[in-house]
Design an enzyme around this catalytic site. Structure first.
Site, PDB file in Angstrom:
ATOM      1  N   HIS A 104       0.816  -1.210   0.000  1.00 58.31           N
ATOM      2  CA  HIS A 104       0.000   0.000   0.000  1.00 58.31           C
ATOM      3  C   HIS A 104       0.854   1.266   0.000  1.00 58.31           C
ATOM      4  CE1 HIS A 104      -4.234  -1.632   0.708  1.00 58.31           C
ATOM      5  NE2 HIS A 104      -3.472  -2.580   0.209  1.00 58.31           N
ATOM      6  N   SER A 156       0.112  -1.344  -6.430  1.00 53.05           N
ATOM      7  CA  SER A 156       0.278  -2.491  -7.316  1.00 53.05           C
ATOM      8  C   SER A 156       1.027  -2.103  -8.578  1.00 53.05           C
ATOM      9  CB  SER A 156      -1.089  -3.046  -7.719  1.00 53.05           C
ATOM     10  OG  SER A 156      -1.659  -3.752  -6.662  1.00 53.05           O
ATOM     11  N   LYS A 181     -13.842  -8.376  -8.305  1.00 51.39           N
ATOM     12  CA  LYS A 181     -13.009  -9.179  -9.205  1.00 51.39           C
ATOM     13  C   LYS A 181     -12.291 -10.293  -8.436  1.00 51.39           C
ATOM     14  CE  LYS A 181      -9.630  -8.693 -12.895  1.00 51.39           C
ATOM     15  NZ  LYS A 181      -8.661  -7.832 -13.562  1.00 51.39           N
ATOM     16  N   ASP A 182     -11.831  -9.953  -7.216  1.00 43.26           N
ATOM     17  CA  ASP A 182     -11.180 -10.969  -6.395  1.00 43.26           C
ATOM     18  C   ASP A 182     -12.163 -12.060  -5.982  1.00 43.26           C
ATOM     19  OD1 ASP A 182      -8.620 -10.048  -6.487  1.00 43.26           O
ATOM     20  OD2 ASP A 182      -8.729  -8.891  -4.631  1.00 43.26           O
ATOM     21  N   GLU A 229       6.773 -33.958  -1.213  1.00 46.62           N
ATOM     22  CA  GLU A 229       5.540 -33.509  -1.857  1.00 46.62           C
ATOM     23  C   GLU A 229       5.883 -32.778  -3.154  1.00 46.62           C
ATOM     24  OE1 GLU A 229       1.995 -33.863   0.048  1.00 46.62           O
ATOM     25  OE2 GLU A 229       3.495 -35.380  -0.379  1.00 46.62           O
TER      26      GLU A 229
END
Lengths: 418, 213
Positions: free
Chosen positions: A208, A212, A235-236, A279
């Site tokens: 922040h 972005s 959107k998320d 894994e």
């Protein structure tokens, strides 16, 4: 009434200004693609893992004589215990998948470059914590693969100079992996997720501050930034729906496809499985470990293969915006790197043969060669691109954004100021 | 690029080598109650003397819907909540076979190939040229050929034994994952719900984003 309560809170805590600064007025580039959804998804999976993990811990017993049975108790007798456990075991794989995509996006678009180095490095720290948490959690079912995986990996610390053997005993709490190891791994498996949550907060504060990145790689002018809420919340959530569908297909229909069959056999220190595999999310790094014939060299190579990502802000010498999008050479390198990871993963999975060891060595050299050559390639590529001219869309974008910024200097974002 | 193709070719070739080694007979698992019940019957007669199923109790069998009379025959005077432990003590087992026979509760999940492995193993017995009993799938096995597969030469008899092995595997698969049916059933609802929810979120997303010019 509502406004009065909020006013009361605001006098004591910066609630409204927080919502404004970080949600309703938080400027987000409007051109973000769906690849930018994965940070939110990682946060979601973290919450999911903590939530299911706490409930599993209510029924789990960290004791070598009881842990395997307590897992079966969860799977068979606890109400929806099978759901909790399959959500948690599938969630571990989902976490790594989401994080690897999140990292691949950062690499592809060059989001690690200034001013976002701290985001990249906090992310690197979070990856290490995640790996440690997953590794310790894998011991808890106390199956054959749990036991032998932990034995092999703790044994690697023998490579520590001067007091390697003592370090191994100190880590295990015993000469072999045993009850002391299980109880400490359980305690740490419970602790580390909370450290991860703390790390995520730092990661978000950094985000922040710098805001972005976006596919164009250029700091956009105010008109091309839109508020996070409601545009990116919805959107998320839409992305979350898609993610949950894939996740639930695995939870409900293929949960065992992500588990080693040998882990359904209780740990037996007297019997080594014919083929010990980690894994899937550790396989490429495991292949690098096995590709170096000497123990110390292998451990150093494996550690370096994870940590080398930290150097990306310095290794990438190009100033061309937009990451791989506008950089053809870097793009080729990116895809070759992904293929190389898949090859390494495959090599790590199959039992070693002369042929696979040879492929592993080539792939390992190729892995590190890409990082070593990047400074030279990226510099040459930049010169070449400047000589041939940037793609016309970048030129127009840079020009229009610059004009926009000159016109409206008071609307600049903090991150824009050079 | 050449290196890449070379690696891919190598990968493919080694993959084929791996596939040729496995000789498991793939089976389509029957999960309905009659098959599982027949399997339980066969298992109680042929396997349970030596093998335990310590995570399964007689109550689990009744709860699954098996014939109550049959279950009470199996458990004799033991309480309903007794686990299916074997009658063979560990010491006797080691004396007779050299090892303690593995617990079968999770066997259908504990081998590469799962149920197909167990099935192929059960029908994998044969008579070696030296007149001994061997097993194609697990040559080091210490278990005698309990079903008599190696001696069966008649195709009808072999088919019968294979059907029996299939039933036993059905039961073992249920024992390894007793909530599978419930899980699948719930899964359809959950995924159906998520499909509707995601479609709606997509519509709302488009609607919100259409406000932007």
């Amino acid at each position: 009434m509502k406004s009065r309560v909020i006013k009361w809170i605001d006098q004591r805590f910066p609630f409204s200004s927080f919502v404004k600064h970080d949600l309703t007025e938080y400027p987000t580039p409007r051109n973000l693609s769906y690849w930018w959804n994965f940070g939110f998804l990682a946060g979601f999976v973290l919450v999911l893992q903590v939530a299911t993990g706490i409930f599993l811990a209510m029924h789990y017993k960290a004791d070598v004589t009881l842990s395997f049975d307590s897992i079966q108790h969860i799977m068979r007798d606890v109400n929806f215990g099978w759901l909790l456990r399959y959500m948690h075991s599938t969630g571990a794989s989902a976490f790594f998948l989401v994080i690897y995509i999140h990292m691949a996006r950062t690499l592809y678009y060059g989001s690690y470059r200034a001013p976002r180095e701290l985001m990249w490095w906090t992310g690197q720290g979070l990856l290490l914590l995640l790996m440690a948490t997953a590794f310790m959690g894998y011991l808890l079912p106390w199956g054959q693969m749990s036991f032998w995986g932990a034995t092999v990996i703790t044994n690697l610390f023998r490579a520590t100079p001067f007091f390697g053997d003592q370090v191994v005993v100190w880590l295990r709490g015993d000469f072999g992996v045993g009850d002391a190891t299980l109880t400490r791994f359980f305690a740490l498996h419970y602790l580390l997720p909370f450290l991860i949550i703390g790390g995520v907060l730092v990661h978000l504060v950094a985000l922040h501050t710098v805001k972005s990145s976006n596919p164009s790689g250029i700091d956009l002018a105010a008109k091309d930034n839109i508020p996070f809420h409601p545009y990116f919340t919805i959107k998320d959530f839409y992305g979350l729906g898609i993610f949950l569908i894939v996740y639930c297909i695995f939870v409900f229909f293929l949960p065992n496809s992500l588990m080693e069959p040998a882990n359904n056999i209780p740990a037996n220190p007297m019997q080594t499985p014919t083929h010990i595999v980690p894994e899937w999310y550790f396989l490429p790094f495991y292949a690098i470990l096995r590709s170096v014939p000497n123990l110390v060299g292998g451990v150093v190579a494996m550690g370096l293969s994870v940590m080398v990502f930290s150097f990306m802000p310095y290794l990438d010498r190009s100033r061309i915006p937009g990451g791989a999008h506008y950089r053809p050479w870097y793009r080729v390198m990116f895809y070759l790197f992904v293929v190389d990871m898949l090859v390494l993963g495959y090599v790590g999975y199959i039992p070693p043969t002369d042929q696979s060891i040879m492929i592993g060595k080539i792939a390992t050299i190729f892995y590190f060669a890409q990082f070593v050559l990047l400074p030279f390639i990226s510099r040459k590529e930049e010169q070449w691109l400047i000589r041939c001219g940037l793609p016309p869309e970048v030129e127009t974008l840079i020009a229009s954004e610059a004009k926009e910024k000159n016109k409206l200097p008071h609307q600049r974002r903090i991150g824009d100021i050079k | 690029m050449k290196k890449l193709i070379f690696i891919l070719v190598l990968c493919c070739s080694s993959f084929h080598a791996g596939a040729a080694e496995s000789k498991l007979e793939q089976i389509q698992l029957e999960t309905d109650l009659p098959a599982v019940e027949r399997g339980a019957d066969a298992l109680m007669n042929a396997c349970h003397t030596c093998h335990s199923l310590k995570y399964i109790t007689y109550r689990d069998l009744v709860k699954f819907g098996m014939d109550k009379k049959k279950v009470s025959d199996w458990r004799g005077d033991q309480p309903l909540d007794t686990a299916l432990t074997s009658q063979l003590s560990d010491e006797t087992a080691i004396q007779s076979y050299g090892i303690v026979p593995p617990d079968l509760s999770l066997i259908a999940k504990a081998r590469e190939g799962g149920p197909s492995y167990v099935y192929s193993y059960l029908i994998g017995y044969y008579i070696t040229p030296e007149g001994m009993t061997g097993n194609h799938v697990f040559p080091e096995t210490r278990m005698p050929d309990m079903m008599g597969m190696s001696g069966a030469t008649d195709p009808v008899q072999r088919a019968e034994l294979q059907a029996k092995a299939r039933d036993i595997v059905s039961f073992l698969a249920w024992a390894a994952d007793p909530h599978e049916e419930e899980r699948h059933k719930l899964g359809y609802y959950v995924i159906g719900y998520l499909l509707v929810l995601t479609a709606m979120l997509f519509v709302v997303k488009n609607q919100i984003w259409s406000r932007l010019k």
